[in-house]
Design a protein around this motif. Structure first.
Motif, mmCIF file in Angstrom:
data_model
loop_
_atom_site.group_PDB
_atom_site.id
_atom_site.type_symbol
_atom_site.label_atom_id
_atom_site.label_comp_id
_atom_site.label_asym_id
_atom_site.label_seq_id
_atom_site.Cartn_x
_atom_site.Cartn_y
_atom_site.Cartn_z
ATOM 1 N N PHE A 162 -1.939 -14.590 -8.441
ATOM 2 C CA PHE A 162 -2.667 -13.362 -8.765
ATOM 3 C C PHE A 162 -4.062 -13.365 -8.153
ATOM 4 N N ARG A 163 -4.744 -14.479 -8.222
ATOM 5 C CA ARG A 163 -6.136 -14.501 -7.777
ATOM 6 C C ARG A 163 -6.273 -14.076 -6.317
ATOM 7 N N GLY A 164 -5.452 -14.643 -5.456
ATOM 8 C CA GLY A 164 -5.559 -14.319 -4.040
ATOM 9 C C GLY A 164 -5.307 -12.851 -3.760
ATOM 10 N N TYR A 165 -4.255 -12.306 -4.382
ATOM 11 C CA TYR A 165 -3.938 -10.898 -4.162
ATOM 12 C C TYR A 165 -5.006 -9.986 -4.752
ATOM 13 N N HIS A 166 -5.564 -10.387 -5.884
ATOM 14 C CA HIS A 166 -6.545 -9.507 -6.527
ATOM 15 C C HIS A 166 -7.860 -9.472 -5.757
ATOM 16 N N ILE A 167 -8.277 -10.592 -5.213
ATOM 17 C CA ILE A 167 -9.504 -10.587 -4.409
ATOM 18 C C ILE A 167 -9.330 -9.675 -3.198
ATOM 19 N N GLU A 168 -8.145 -9.689 -2.588
ATOM 20 C CA GLU A 168 -7.882 -8.781 -1.467
ATOM 21 C C GLU A 168 -7.875 -7.322 -1.922
ATOM 22 N N HIS A 169 -7.395 -7.065 -3.132
ATOM 23 C CA HIS A 169 -7.419 -5.705 -3.680
ATOM 24 C C HIS A 169 -8.845 -5.182 -3.742
ATOM 25 N N HIS A 170 -9.799 -6.032 -4.088
ATOM 26 C CA HIS A 170 -11.203 -5.612 -4.140
ATOM 27 C C HIS A 170 -11.798 -5.474 -2.743
ATOM 28 N N LYS A 171 -11.539 -6.422 -1.894
ATOM 29 C CA LYS A 171 -12.147 -6.417 -0.558
ATOM 30 C C LYS A 171 -11.548 -5.346 0.347
ATOM 31 N N PHE A 172 -10.266 -5.038 0.141
ATOM 32 C CA PHE A 172 -9.560 -4.106 1.021
ATOM 33 C C PHE A 172 -8.897 -3.000 0.202
ATOM 34 N N LEU A 173 -9.651 -2.388 -0.697
ATOM 35 C CA LEU A 173 -9.097 -1.372 -1.585
ATOM 36 C C LEU A 173 -8.419 -0.258 -0.788
ATOM 37 N N GLY A 174 -7.138 -0.048 -1.069
ATOM 38 C CA GLY A 174 -6.406 1.046 -0.437
ATOM 39 C C GLY A 174 -5.915 0.774 0.965
ATOM 40 N N VAL A 175 -6.201 -0.398 1.526
ATOM 41 C CA VAL A 175 -5.800 -0.676 2.906
ATOM 42 C C VAL A 175 -4.316 -1.002 2.946
ATOM 43 N N ASP A 176 -3.576 -0.190 3.653
ATOM 44 C CA ASP A 176 -2.131 -0.338 3.741
ATOM 45 C C ASP A 176 -1.765 -1.673 4.382
ATOM 46 N N GLY A 177 -0.862 -2.421 3.728
ATOM 47 C CA GLY A 177 -0.415 -3.700 4.247
ATOM 48 C C GLY A 177 -1.242 -4.884 3.800
ATOM 49 N N ILE A 178 -2.377 -4.632 3.131
ATOM 50 C CA ILE A 178 -3.213 -5.719 2.609
ATOM 51 C C ILE A 178 -3.360 -5.610 1.099
ATOM 52 N N ASP A 179 -3.715 -4.430 0.617
ATOM 53 C CA ASP A 179 -3.853 -4.198 -0.825
ATOM 54 C C ASP A 179 -2.454 -4.035 -1.418
ATOM 55 N N THR A 180 -1.941 -5.093 -2.043
ATOM 56 C CA THR A 180 -0.565 -5.062 -2.556
ATOM 57 C C THR A 180 -0.452 -4.345 -3.893
ATOM 58 N N ASP A 181 -1.551 -3.798 -4.388
ATOM 59 C CA ASP A 181 -1.480 -2.931 -5.564
ATOM 60 C C ASP A 181 -0.892 -1.564 -5.196
ATOM 61 N N LEU A 182 -0.854 -1.260 -3.910
ATOM 62 C CA LEU A 182 -0.349 0.031 -3.432
ATOM 63 C C LEU A 182 1.172 0.037 -3.373
ATOM 64 N N PRO A 183 1.824 1.120 -3.813
ATOM 65 C CA PRO A 183 3.266 1.226 -3.597
ATOM 66 C C PRO A 183 3.573 1.377 -2.115
ATOM 67 N N THR A 184 4.690 0.833 -1.696
ATOM 68 C CA THR A 184 5.097 0.969 -0.302
ATOM 69 C C THR A 184 5.711 2.346 -0.070
ATOM 70 N N LYS A 185 5.847 2.704 1.184
ATOM 71 C CA LYS A 185 6.482 3.971 1.545
ATOM 72 C C LYS A 185 7.912 4.027 1.008
ATOM 73 N N PHE A 186 8.628 2.900 1.075
ATOM 74 C CA PHE A 186 10.007 2.858 0.579
ATOM 75 C C PHE A 186 10.053 3.118 -0.919
ATOM 76 N N GLU A 187 9.161 2.488 -1.682
ATOM 77 C CA GLU A 187 9.106 2.722 -3.130
ATOM 78 C C GLU A 187 8.854 4.198 -3.426
ATOM 79 N N ALA A 188 7.889 4.781 -2.716
ATOM 80 C CA ALA A 188 7.529 6.178 -2.964
ATOM 81 C C ALA A 188 8.691 7.115 -2.654
ATOM 82 N N MET A 189 9.386 6.876 -1.548
ATOM 83 C CA MET A 189 10.529 7.716 -1.179
ATOM 84 C C MET A 189 11.646 7.606 -2.216
#
Length: 370
Positions: A162-189
């Motif tokens: 969790f720690r590694g992914y969460h730090i990236e969520h803060h540093k790269f908020l909303g960046v596709d392919g890095i912020d894994t808090d974002l749903p993927t295009k496949f999930e959304a479809m």
């Protein structure tokens, strides 16, 4: 949910290939009705809200510090956190012991896991979140090691990854392919309709567990191995000295903590776009209700992203001091209502996230389009 106009900073569009035409169309609009019509037309195309500016939190942090330099004194760890964690661990281990001979399919087992267990384990998830920012102890290593201890009632190893992914969520908020808090295009479809959204809300804990590995796998470190070994050893001892039902209780508690449960509403409330009438939607929402008591004030989410090194006990003070910055921002009044609206609203769903590409790629696309 309270909405305030003009509360965002990122320009968004839904079709990258027509960026120039959309910007011109938006610039030409002269009334709120025309701007809303443009936004509605964009939503029909079913795509994320694409932003071409940096995330808003760094800019607001600089503005707040300029206006209120004393806020920097709020940074630092909170010693109370470890005592709250130990109390919650004692509650969960007591429940697991008392339910060791209770049938798993009984109402007593399920209701205990839903009412007590899910609330307790969500509290643990968010304690680990605090320690991922080094807010439990002064020492970074102490935060890592105590997170592994806090992880025990979750039933599965979680804290190190969790720690590694969460730090990236803060540093790269909303960046596709890095912020894994974002749903993927496949999930959304796949999950954009009511049944899909209900499925996502029911099993969202699994999405948050599996998606990061699929999108951006992390290398295993010694802390990852220690987390895995400690958790598996604890689970073995739990089964050996109590019963498998004790472990089932803890795992069910973790599942329900990320399912159709009031405290699970924060997962959706934090970054899904609910301000659908705004063509420049907010990408972070706060919540100031009573569930913050059991969730380390994670509802103060704009405040947390602006100042990630301010511990949970001091986030209300941060908001009080910088009230003129936070009062105009959109916020939620209920996490339970967030889940309900997310599932049933035709305007909100899996596509309702602000995404941006990496800076170099964004600059290249804008140069080509403009």
């Amino acid at each position: 949910m309270h909405m305030a106009e003009g509360a965002t900073t990122a320009f968004s569009v839904t079709d990258v290939t027509t960026l120039k035409e959309r910007m011109q169309a938006i610039d030409a609009t002269s009334t709120e009705q025309q701007r809303k019509a443009a936004a509605d037309a964009a939503k029909v195309e079913k795509d994320f809200y694409w932003a071409y500016t940096e995330e808003p939190h760094q800019t607001r942090r600089q503005a707040i510090l300029k206006a209120h330099p004393e806020i920097s004194k709020l940074n630092g760890h909170e010693p109370l956190t470890k005592y709250v964690v130990l109390l919650v661990l004692a509650i969960q281990f007591t429940c697991a012991y008392l339910l060791r001979h209770t049938p798993v399919l009984s109402w007593r087992f399920f209701l205990t896991a839903y009412i007590i267990g899910a609330t307790a384990n969500q509290n643990i998830f968010l304690a680990i979140h605090e320690m991922s920012h080094n807010l439990g102890f002064k020492s970074p290593l102490a935060n890592r090691l105590f997170s592994i201890v806090a992880n025990l009632p979750i039933g599965l190893p979680y804290s190190a990854a969790f720690r590694g992914y969460h730090i990236e969520h803060h540093k790269f908020l909303g960046v596709d392919g890095i912020d894994t808090d974002l749903p993927t295009k496949f999930e959304a479809m796949l999950l954009h309709n009511i049944l899909g959204k209900a499925f996502f809300c029911t099993f969202q804990i699994l999405f948050y567990a599996i998606r990061p590995v699929m999108v951006k796998a992390q290398p295993f470190t010694r802390i990852h191995y220690l987390n895995l070994l400690t958790q598996l050893s604890f689970d073995y001892l739990l089964i050996h000295y109590l019963t498998p039902n004790a472990l089932y209780y803890l795992i069910l508690s973790s599942f329900l903590a990320g399912s159709l449960h009031p405290v699970a509403g924060h997962f959706i409330a934090e970054h899904y776009v609910f301000d659908t009438s705004n063509i420049n939607p907010a990408e972070t929402y706060s919540y100031y209700g009573p569930l913050n008591i059991v969730t380390y004030n994670v509802g103060y989410h704009n405040e947390h992203h602006d100042f990630p090194f301010v511990a949970w006990t001091r986030l209300p003070e941060l908001r009080r001091v910088a009230r003129e910055f936070y009062e105009p921002l959109p916020r939620h009044g209920s996490w339970t209502r967030v889940i309900w609206e997310f599932i049933w609203s035709g305007d909100v769903g899996m596509y309702s996230r602000v995404k941006r590409k990496e800076k170099k790629e964004r600059m290249g696309e804008m140069a080509k389009g403009l």
